[in-house]
Design a protein around this motif. Structure first.
Motif, PDB file in Angstrom:
ATOM      1  N   ASP A  34       1.663   2.325  -0.485  1.00 27.76           N
ATOM      2  CA  ASP A  34       2.651   1.619  -1.314  1.00 27.76           C
ATOM      3  C   ASP A  34       3.166   0.360  -0.622  1.00 27.76           C
ATOM      4  O   ASP A  34       3.897  -0.409  -1.230  1.00 27.76           O
ATOM      5  N   ASP A  35       2.798   0.161   0.636  1.00 26.01           N
ATOM      6  CA  ASP A  35       3.241  -1.022   1.360  1.00 26.01           C
ATOM      7  C   ASP A  35       2.174  -2.119   1.210  1.00 26.01           C
ATOM      8  O   ASP A  35       1.078  -2.021   1.763  1.00 26.01           O
ATOM      9  N   GLU A  36       2.532  -3.144   0.459  1.00 25.10           N
ATOM     10  CA  GLU A  36       1.558  -4.189   0.141  1.00 25.10           C
ATOM     11  C   GLU A  36       1.078  -4.929   1.391  1.00 25.10           C
ATOM     12  O   GLU A  36      -0.072  -5.368   1.465  1.00 25.10           O
ATOM     13  N   SER A  37       1.970  -5.051   2.367  1.00 23.06           N
ATOM     14  CA  SER A  37       1.566  -5.783   3.571  1.00 23.06           C
ATOM     15  C   SER A  37       0.490  -5.001   4.327  1.00 23.06           C
ATOM     16  O   SER A  37      -0.416  -5.589   4.914  1.00 23.06           O
ATOM     17  N   ILE A  38       0.573  -3.675   4.292  1.00 19.09           N
ATOM     18  CA  ILE A  38      -0.465  -2.866   4.947  1.00 19.09           C
ATOM     19  C   ILE A  38      -1.785  -3.025   4.187  1.00 19.09           C
ATOM     20  O   ILE A  38      -2.850  -3.170   4.794  1.00 19.09           O
ATOM     21  N   THR A  49      -2.785  -5.603   2.570  1.00 19.42           N
ATOM     22  CA  THR A  49      -3.326  -6.927   2.879  1.00 19.42           C
ATOM     23  C   THR A  49      -4.006  -6.934   4.241  1.00 19.42           C
ATOM     24  O   THR A  49      -5.116  -7.456   4.402  1.00 19.42           O
ATOM     25  N   VAL A  50      -3.315  -6.353   5.212  1.00 22.79           N
ATOM     26  CA  VAL A  50      -3.844  -6.357   6.581  1.00 22.79           C
ATOM     27  C   VAL A  50      -5.131  -5.527   6.665  1.00 22.79           C
ATOM     28  O   VAL A  50      -6.110  -5.934   7.291  1.00 22.79           O
ATOM     29  N   TYR A 101      -6.563 -13.660  11.975  1.00 20.90           N
ATOM     30  CA  TYR A 101      -5.698 -12.484  11.857  1.00 20.90           C
ATOM     31  C   TYR A 101      -4.244 -12.878  12.074  1.00 20.90           C
ATOM     32  O   TYR A 101      -3.348 -12.455  11.336  1.00 20.90           O
ATOM     33  N   ARG A 129      12.401   7.471   3.885  1.00 20.65           N
ATOM     34  CA  ARG A 129      11.105   6.885   3.539  1.00 20.65           C
ATOM     35  C   ARG A 129      11.092   5.387   3.863  1.00 20.65           C
ATOM     36  O   ARG A 129      10.109   4.849   4.358  1.00 20.65           O
ATOM     37  N   GLY A 177       5.795   1.619  10.237  1.00 15.26           N
ATOM     38  CA  GLY A 177       4.402   1.201  10.097  1.00 15.26           C
ATOM     39  C   GLY A 177       4.262  -0.299   9.913  1.00 15.26           C
ATOM     40  O   GLY A 177       3.422  -0.945  10.531  1.00 15.26           O
ATOM     41  N   LYS A 206      -0.265   4.593  12.414  1.00 18.23           N
ATOM     42  CA  LYS A 206       0.320   3.251  12.276  1.00 18.23           C
ATOM     43  C   LYS A 206       1.289   3.031  13.422  1.00 18.23           C
ATOM     44  O   LYS A 206       2.000   3.971  13.781  1.00 18.23           O
ATOM     45  N   PRO A 207       1.429   1.871  13.981  1.00 19.33           N
ATOM     46  CA  PRO A 207       0.673   0.689  13.606  1.00 19.33           C
ATOM     47  C   PRO A 207      -0.726   0.707  14.200  1.00 19.33           C
ATOM     48  O   PRO A 207      -0.945   1.302  15.245  1.00 19.33           O
ATOM     49  N   GLY A 209       5.390  -2.348  13.087  1.00 21.70           N
ATOM     50  CA  GLY A 209       4.418  -2.137  14.158  1.00 21.70           C
ATOM     51  C   GLY A 209       3.139  -2.923  13.903  1.00 21.70           C
ATOM     52  O   GLY A 209       2.557  -3.488  14.819  1.00 21.70           O
ATOM     53  N   THR A 210       2.725  -2.965  12.645  1.00 24.08           N
ATOM     54  CA  THR A 210       1.499  -3.682  12.310  1.00 24.08           C
ATOM     55  C   THR A 210       1.638  -5.170  12.611  1.00 24.08           C
ATOM     56  O   THR A 210       0.668  -5.845  12.949  1.00 24.08           O
ATOM     57  N   HIS A 218       6.491 -10.781   3.071  1.00 27.10           N
ATOM     58  CA  HIS A 218       7.048  -9.424   3.040  1.00 27.10           C
ATOM     59  C   HIS A 218       8.287  -9.224   3.905  1.00 27.10           C
ATOM     60  O   HIS A 218       8.829  -8.130   3.949  1.00 27.10           O
ATOM     61  N   ALA A 227      -5.740  -4.178  12.883  1.00 26.89           N
ATOM     62  CA  ALA A 227      -6.663  -4.319  11.747  1.00 26.89           C
ATOM     63  C   ALA A 227      -8.064  -4.731  12.192  1.00 26.89           C
ATOM     64  O   ALA A 227      -9.038  -4.402  11.544  1.00 26.89           O
ATOM     65  N   MET A 246       3.151   8.764   3.672  1.00 32.74           N
ATOM     66  CA  MET A 246       4.507   8.672   3.131  1.00 32.74           C
ATOM     67  C   MET A 246       4.562   7.719   1.943  1.00 32.74           C
ATOM     68  O   MET A 246       4.635   6.510   2.115  1.00 32.74           O
ATOM     69  N   LEU A 249      -3.110 -14.602   9.056  1.00 36.87           N
ATOM     70  CA  LEU A 249      -2.865 -13.634   7.977  1.00 36.87           C
ATOM     71  C   LEU A 249      -1.547 -12.911   8.200  1.00 36.87           C
ATOM     72  O   LEU A 249      -0.751 -12.739   7.271  1.00 36.87           O
ATOM     73  N   GLU A 263      -7.230  -4.864   4.207  1.00 39.09           N
ATOM     74  CA  GLU A 263      -8.279  -5.574   3.474  1.00 39.09           C
ATOM     75  C   GLU A 263      -8.880  -6.682   4.343  1.00 39.09           C
ATOM     76  O   GLU A 263     -10.097  -6.820   4.462  1.00 39.09           O
ATOM     77  N   PHE A 264      -7.985  -7.437   4.982  1.00 38.68           N
ATOM     78  CA  PHE A 264      -8.444  -8.518   5.846  1.00 38.68           C
ATOM     79  C   PHE A 264      -9.314  -7.967   6.975  1.00 38.68           C
ATOM     80  O   PHE A 264     -10.423  -8.444   7.217  1.00 38.68           O
ATOM     81  N   PRO A 312       6.225   7.296  -2.209  1.00 43.54           N
ATOM     82  CA  PRO A 312       7.153   7.895  -3.162  1.00 43.54           C
ATOM     83  C   PRO A 312       6.390   8.644  -4.255  1.00 43.54           C
ATOM     84  O   PRO A 312       5.208   8.411  -4.456  1.00 43.54           O
ATOM     85  N   THR A 340       1.428 -13.001   5.667  1.00 42.12           N
ATOM     86  CA  THR A 340       1.899 -11.744   5.072  1.00 42.12           C
ATOM     87  C   THR A 340       3.355 -11.498   5.438  1.00 42.12           C
ATOM     88  O   THR A 340       4.143 -11.029   4.617  1.00 42.12           O
TER      89      THR A 340
END
Lengths: 129, 515
Positions: free
Chosen positions: A11-15, A17-18, B261, B305, B312, A107-108, B315-316, B272, A111, A57, B264, A20-21, A59, B268
């Motif tokens: 559900d985290d769009e930034s994850i 994106t990363v 990277y 949550r 995550g 995580k983290p 950290g990324t 975000h 990528a 995790m 990116l 996918e890249f 929702p 990103t």
């Protein structure tokens, strides 16, 4: 290496994106994304990816519930699933492994090393890209 | 003429598209480098406009990638970087021109025209075919002395045929060149435009077959008078610098990947960061409710949550300090923990620091390559001087409790041994020599009272602190616990902080008695 299609459910769009890249850049794999468990199940049925990266995790339907639903479905049962989680304790990792997933990536993650990690977990031949 | 614009800035992308559409160009727009690659490798274009800094695949890398595949379409690079180094990099990567943002619109259009002319068989701005002349600088078309008023599509259709007047253009070729990929014209659309163009030409005295049809092949411009027609010179070899081969390819790829990277991550993060701050606000709202004793389980779960997701995400991006703060909140807000209103203040302190870290991080400066080692260093007890850990043995048959609670207790400096099968109690106890034993009461094979009684009867375990931790708050049960030798009795749910305080108190009292 043959081109793979990977489904990322997070559900985290930034994850998304990363991931996918990283996978496109380092392995040339196609990456499709879903932002919820339900959407992920639909995409898995429709696109039949080579493997699924599944966030724990989320929702509404969390990763483990999504995994169980994928396992109950004839069309998706055989797709390997690797859980993505920010939980880092070894005991938790064991708990996740006990559910029958192919592996757990904490995580983290980097990528640029993700494709390699997936290859290691699933015993896929190393990406030559 | 068809142009691909690859630009991640939505406003600029839209403006460029509108502006170039107004100049009669068909425009496809891509928002990142990979999408740009998909478009460029799928459709035919007359020109590419690439932003230098693009998510997923930057302009330099995209340009190099295209040139490596023998792609000869002119490329104009746009960038806000005005340094010679950036320009050299862009041109070395294979760009034909480089413009610095913010740019002067008329200059951009002129450069685009120049590049398009260079790529066509006739590089001059004014092209003539007998009495027919077209000036691409002013968009004027004359047949002899008669001016023609053409629509944008009619103009580009005519220009295309005039610039390559010896070529027969198929419908597919025309559709591909003059319509963007988002439009869905059909052969009939081309026929319709041709019919209207022929009508306008004949209206100013041109022969009806000036635009001729070669059946089954397509359309071409019939040369009326070769002596007055501008004959196309040979196409110039584009002034493309060879790709940079100075760096050994694999190393170059690796560096390129890392640079991309980082780009990116920055892109990103830019998008975000606000989402991260929204998550912080969500947690803050939950803490406000906690402070006023109005925190409900669903809201606590939602805040947990949010904190967990932040771990995550942060950290990324390699934001280790912020990640650690989020991790603290993630541990403290676990839905199975009962939170007390007086804890809100300390949690807010974490949250404020976290918010500050996120707000102050405008750019991701370094790749998070070493985060694993750094994270290990943070978690590795040998990396920092610390007092000897207190070893706690936790006996409970609830697997979920054993999976989650030790995690929280460890953050208070305890070493935690967990056991969910009380039948192995003695072997684990004697193998590990804990400082404190915490027992659940109701367990399937042996209950906590039995274990405590046995402990109190066996030397050397008679004096080890034993605490009961149970959901049962009944006074009789508590009385029974103390009667079998318990030192303390605690009720679930409990916070790790409360349990930590009780353990420390118990051990200090024992120490003071011993002294």
């Amino acid at each position: 290496m043959t081109e793979k299609c990977i489904l990322i459910i997070d559900d985290d769009e930034s994850i998304q994106t990363v991931v996918e890249f990283g996978l496109k850049m380092t392995a040339g794999w196609e990456v499709i994304s879903a932002s919820s468990g339900n959407e992920g199940i639909s995409r898995a049925q429709a696109d039949h990816p080579d493997m699924i990266l599944l966030d724990v995790m989320m929702p509404e339907m969390d990763g483990l519930a999504t995994f169980r639903a994928l396992q109950l479905n004839d069309q998706t049962r055989s797709i390997p699933v690797i859980l993505l989680t920010a939980k880092a304790q070894a005991s938790e990792k064991r708990l996740f492994n006990d559910t029958g997933v192919s592996g757990v990536i904490i995580k983290p993650f980097n990528a640029l090393e993700l494709a390699e990690q997936i290859c290691n977990v699933l015993n896929w031949a190393e990406s030559s890209n | 003429m068809r142009i691909l614009v690859v630009e991640d800035d939505e406003i600029l992308r839209t403006l460029l598209t509108q502006r170039l559409n107004a100049e009669c160009y068909a425009i496809d727009a891509a928002k990142d480098g990979l999408e740009g690659w998909d478009y460029a490798s799928t459709y035919e274009y007359d020109l590419l406009i690439l932003d230098l800094v693009l998510p997923k695949l930057n302009g330099i890398a995209l340009c190099q990638k295209l040139r490596h595949t023998g792609y000869t379409v002119p490329i104009l690079m746009l960038s806000s970087q005005d340094t010679s180094t950036a320009k050299i990099m862009g041109l070395n990567a294979g760009a034909d021109d480089y413009m610095v943002k913010p740019f002067d619109e008329p200059e951009l259009i002129s450069r685009i025209r120049a590049l398009l002319r260079r790529g066509s068989s006739n590089p001059l701005p004014i092209v003539t075919c007998g009495p027919l002349s077209l000036n691409s600088s002013t968009y004027e078309v004359f047949y002899g002395e008669m001016a023609l008023t053409l629509t944008a599509k009619e103009y580009v259709l005519l220009e295309m045929m005039m610039r390559d007047s010896q070529h027969v253009f198929s419908s597919d070729e025309i559709l591909e060149s003059l319509w963007s990929s988002e439009e869905f014209p059909v052969d009939a659309t081309v026929r319709s435009h041709m019919r209207r163009l022929r009508k306008k030409l004949t209206a100013v005295g041109a022969p009806p077959d000036l635009i001729a049809t070669s059946h089954g092949r397509g359309y071409y411009l019939k040369i009326l008078d070769l002596s007055t027609t501008t004959i196309a010179p040979a196409r110039e070899t584009p002034d493309i610098a060879p790709p940079n081969l100075l760096i050994e390819p694999s190393k170059s790829n690796e560096l390129m990947q890392q640079a991309q990277y980082l780009e990116l991550l920055n892109d990103t993060w830019k998008k975000h960061r606000s989402t991260c701050l929204e998550r912080v606000e969500l947690i803050r709202s939950a803490l406000d409710r906690l402070h006023s004793a109005q925190l409900t389980s669903p809201i606590q779960a939602e805040a947990y949550r949010a904190a967990h997701t932040l771990v995550g995400t942060l950290g990324t991006f390699g934001l280790h300090q912020a990640m650690q703060l989020a991790r603290n909140l993630d541990q403290e807000l676990h839905p199975d923990l009962y939170l007390e209103p007086n804890q809100a203040q300390s949690f807010r302190s974490f949250l404020n620091q976290l918010q500050q870290q996120i707000e102050q991080t405008l750019y991701i400066e370094n790749l998070p390559t070493m985060f694993e080692d750094r994270a290990k260093a943070i978690e590795d007890p040998t990396s920092k001087p610390s007092p000897p850990e207190i070893k706690v043995m936790l006996v409970d048959d609830d697997p979920f409790f054993l999976e989650t609670f030790p995690h929280h207790l460890k953050s208070y400096g305890f070493q935690v041994l967990t056991l969910n099968d009380p039948r192995q109690f003695w072997s684990v106890l004697e193998g590990n020599h804990p400082d404190v034993v915490i027992l659940d009461i109701q367990m399937q094979q042996i209950n906590g009272f039995e274990l405590c009684q046995e402990l109190r009867s066996v030397d050397p375990w008679q004096k080890i602190p034993v605490m009961f931790l149970s959901a049962d708050s009944n006074a009789e049960t508590q009385h029974k616990a103390f009667s079998v030798g318990a030192d303390d009795y605690l009720c679930k749910p409990i916070t790790a902080q409360s349990l930590s305080d009780r353990i420390h108190n118990r051990l200090q009292r024992i120490q003071s008695i011993v002294n």
